[in-house]
Design a protein around this motif. Structure first.
Motif, PDB file in Angstrom:
ATOM      1  N   ALA A 242       6.987  16.397  45.376  1.00  0.00           N
ATOM      2  CA  ALA A 242       7.338  15.430  44.368  1.00  0.00           C
ATOM      3  C   ALA A 242       6.445  14.203  44.906  1.00  0.00           C
ATOM      4  CB  ALA A 242       8.828  14.796  44.673  1.00  0.00           C
ATOM      5  N   ASP A 243       5.751  13.759  43.627  1.00  0.00           N
ATOM      6  CA  ASP A 243       5.146  12.521  43.831  1.00  0.00           C
ATOM      7  C   ASP A 243       5.735  11.430  42.781  1.00  0.00           C
ATOM      8  OD1 ASP A 243       2.991  13.011  45.643  1.00  0.00           O
ATOM      9  OD2 ASP A 243       2.215  14.498  44.217  1.00  0.00           O
ATOM     10  N   ILE A 244       5.777  10.060  43.513  1.00  0.00           N
ATOM     11  CA  ILE A 244       6.321   8.968  42.687  1.00  0.00           C
ATOM     12  C   ILE A 244       5.463   7.948  42.319  1.00  0.00           C
ATOM     13  CG2 ILE A 244       8.472   7.739  42.488  1.00  0.00           C
ATOM     14  CD1 ILE A 244       8.126  10.097  45.149  1.00  0.00           C
TER      15      ILE A 244
ATOM     16  N   ALA B 277      -2.301   7.001  48.848  1.00  0.00           N
ATOM     17  CA  ALA B 277      -1.670   7.780  48.147  1.00  0.00           C
ATOM     18  C   ALA B 277      -0.388   7.415  47.506  1.00  0.00           C
ATOM     19  CB  ALA B 277      -1.171   9.156  48.981  1.00  0.00           C
ATOM     20  N   LEU B 278       0.068   8.197  46.578  1.00  0.00           N
ATOM     21  CA  LEU B 278       1.448   7.870  45.807  1.00  0.00           C
ATOM     22  C   LEU B 278       2.716   8.543  47.034  1.00  0.00           C
ATOM     23  CD1 LEU B 278       0.991   9.370  42.470  1.00  0.00           C
ATOM     24  CD2 LEU B 278       1.208   6.972  43.105  1.00  0.00           C
ATOM     25  N   PRO B 279       3.817   7.665  47.181  1.00  0.00           N
ATOM     26  CA  PRO B 279       4.817   8.362  47.932  1.00  0.00           C
ATOM     27  C   PRO B 279       5.271   9.565  47.430  1.00  0.00           C
ATOM     28  CG  PRO B 279       5.304   5.949  47.003  1.00  0.00           C
ATOM     29  CD  PRO B 279       3.965   6.499  46.306  1.00  0.00           C
ATOM     30  N   GLY B 280       5.779  10.253  48.427  1.00  0.00           N
ATOM     31  CA  GLY B 280       6.023  11.817  47.874  1.00  0.00           C
ATOM     32  C   GLY B 280       5.891  12.934  49.210  1.00  0.00           C
ATOM     33  N   GLY B 281       6.483  13.901  48.944  1.00  0.00           N
ATOM     34  CA  GLY B 281       6.336  15.023  49.712  1.00  0.00           C
ATOM     35  C   GLY B 281       6.963  16.297  49.365  1.00  0.00           C
ATOM     36  N   PHE B 282       7.102  17.045  50.414  1.00  0.00           N
ATOM     37  CA  PHE B 282       7.602  18.558  50.130  1.00  0.00           C
ATOM     38  C   PHE B 282       9.107  18.554  49.844  1.00  0.00           C
ATOM     39  CE2 PHE B 282       3.727  19.446  52.138  1.00  0.00           C
ATOM     40  CZ  PHE B 282       2.928  20.386  51.199  1.00  0.00           C
ATOM     41  N   ALA B 283       9.321  19.671  49.190  1.00  0.00           N
ATOM     42  CA  ALA B 283      10.820  19.771  48.678  1.00  0.00           C
ATOM     43  C   ALA B 283      11.460  20.664  49.971  1.00  0.00           C
ATOM     44  CB  ALA B 283      11.070  20.541  47.256  1.00  0.00           C
ATOM     45  N   ASN B 284      12.545  20.310  50.304  1.00  0.00           N
ATOM     46  CA  ASN B 284      13.531  21.167  51.372  1.00  0.00           C
ATOM     47  C   ASN B 284      14.089  22.286  50.545  1.00  0.00           C
ATOM     48  OD1 ASN B 284      13.057  19.375  53.419  1.00  0.00           O
ATOM     49  ND2 ASN B 284      14.690  18.259  52.728  1.00  0.00           N
TER      50      ASN B 284
ATOM     51  N   ARG C  16      -3.913  22.442  51.862  1.00  0.00           N
ATOM     52  CA  ARG C  16      -3.255  23.091  52.499  1.00  0.00           C
ATOM     53  C   ARG C  16      -2.938  24.392  51.742  1.00  0.00           C
ATOM     54  NH1 ARG C  16       0.635  17.810  53.117  1.00  0.00           N
ATOM     55  NH2 ARG C  16      -0.067  17.796  50.936  1.00  0.00           N
ATOM     56  N   GLY C  17      -3.222  24.471  50.669  1.00  0.00           N
ATOM     57  CA  GLY C  17      -2.701  25.736  49.810  1.00  0.00           C
ATOM     58  C   GLY C  17      -2.468  25.496  48.256  1.00  0.00           C
ATOM     59  N   TRP C  18      -1.610  26.565  47.859  1.00  0.00           N
ATOM     60  CA  TRP C  18      -1.436  26.238  46.449  1.00  0.00           C
ATOM     61  C   TRP C  18       0.333  25.412  46.463  1.00  0.00           C
ATOM     62  CZ3 TRP C  18       1.026  30.807  43.089  1.00  0.00           C
ATOM     63  CH2 TRP C  18       1.034  30.064  41.715  1.00  0.00           C
ATOM     64  N   VAL C  19      -0.113  24.251  46.135  1.00  0.00           N
ATOM     65  CA  VAL C  19       0.923  23.321  46.107  1.00  0.00           C
ATOM     66  C   VAL C  19       1.072  22.435  44.522  1.00  0.00           C
ATOM     67  CG1 VAL C  19       2.007  21.022  46.897  1.00  0.00           C
ATOM     68  CG2 VAL C  19       0.450  22.547  48.378  1.00  0.00           C
ATOM     69  N   ALA C  20       2.364  22.830  44.012  1.00  0.00           N
ATOM     70  CA  ALA C  20       2.634  22.234  42.576  1.00  0.00           C
ATOM     71  C   ALA C  20       3.356  20.827  42.980  1.00  0.00           C
ATOM     72  CB  ALA C  20       3.396  23.301  42.158  1.00  0.00           C
ATOM     73  N   SER C  21       2.777  19.991  42.282  1.00  0.00           N
ATOM     74  CA  SER C  21       3.614  18.637  42.297  1.00  0.00           C
ATOM     75  C   SER C  21       4.220  18.243  41.224  1.00  0.00           C
ATOM     76  CB  SER C  21       2.602  17.556  42.957  1.00  0.00           C
ATOM     77  OG  SER C  21       3.270  16.493  43.121  1.00  0.00           O
ATOM     78  N   VAL C  22       5.253  17.694  41.362  1.00  0.00           N
ATOM     79  CA  VAL C  22       6.027  17.141  39.944  1.00  0.00           C
ATOM     80  C   VAL C  22       6.019  15.619  40.122  1.00  0.00           C
ATOM     81  CG1 VAL C  22       8.419  17.312  38.898  1.00  0.00           C
ATOM     82  CG2 VAL C  22       7.703  19.290  39.915  1.00  0.00           C
ATOM     83  N   ALA C  23       5.461  15.197  39.092  1.00  0.00           N
ATOM     84  CA  ALA C  23       5.353  13.492  39.268  1.00  0.00           C
ATOM     85  C   ALA C  23       6.402  12.634  38.487  1.00  0.00           C
ATOM     86  CB  ALA C  23       4.119  13.083  38.891  1.00  0.00           C
TER      87      ALA C  23
END
Length: 139
Positions: free
Chosen positions: A31-33, A58-65, A103-110
């Motif tokens: 997720a990116d905010i 960068a925008l704040p954000g990170g990986f989903a658990n 890092r690889g295939w990363v989908a981000s929801v903004a």
């Protein structure tokens, strides 16, 4: 009533028994905010404390658990990295090009979060958090 069967004659339970998620490559989810102040518009950016893009803004954000809704990921990451609690965020886009992240295939929801508060304190893997003026382009 009989349970419906697919073209191979399997029930849903039989299908799921056969189905192997490892047969389908999946992206990591982040997720990116985008945080913008309501008056005198400014955007909040963090400085990355780790690789990749160490030291870059960068925008704040990170990986989903695992088992975490992406909206909860966005709220958690925003608070961890900036100290800001978000209550009402708006979905603004999904970015999923396979090679957009080293890092690889990363989908981000903004998400977009508009706030009246302009205080932010860096935390977690953010070196700092700062507000930047948004300049209007007259072209």
């Amino acid at each position: 009533m009989d349970e419906p069967k697919d073209e191979k004659g399997r029930t849903e339970e039989e299908f799921l028994e056969y189905y192997k998620t490892r047969n389908y490559e999946k992206p990591s989810l982040t997720a990116d905010i985008v945080v913008i102040t309501k008056s005198n518009p400014r955007i909040l950016l963090i400085r990355r404390g780790g690789h990749p893009f160490l030291g870059k803004r960068a925008l704040p954000g990170g990986f989903a658990n695992k088992n975490e809704a992406i909206e909860d990921t966005a709220r958690r990451e925003l608070e961890e990295e900036t100290g800001i609690k978000a209550d009402d965020m708006k979905l603004i886009g999904v970015y999923s090009a396979p090679r957009r992240d080293p890092r690889g295939w990363v989908a981000s929801v903004a998400f977009l979060f508009r706030t009246d508060k302009s205080r932010a304190k860096a935390g977690d893997d953010a070196r700092d958090a700062a507000w930047f003026e948004i300049k209007k382009d007259n072209n």
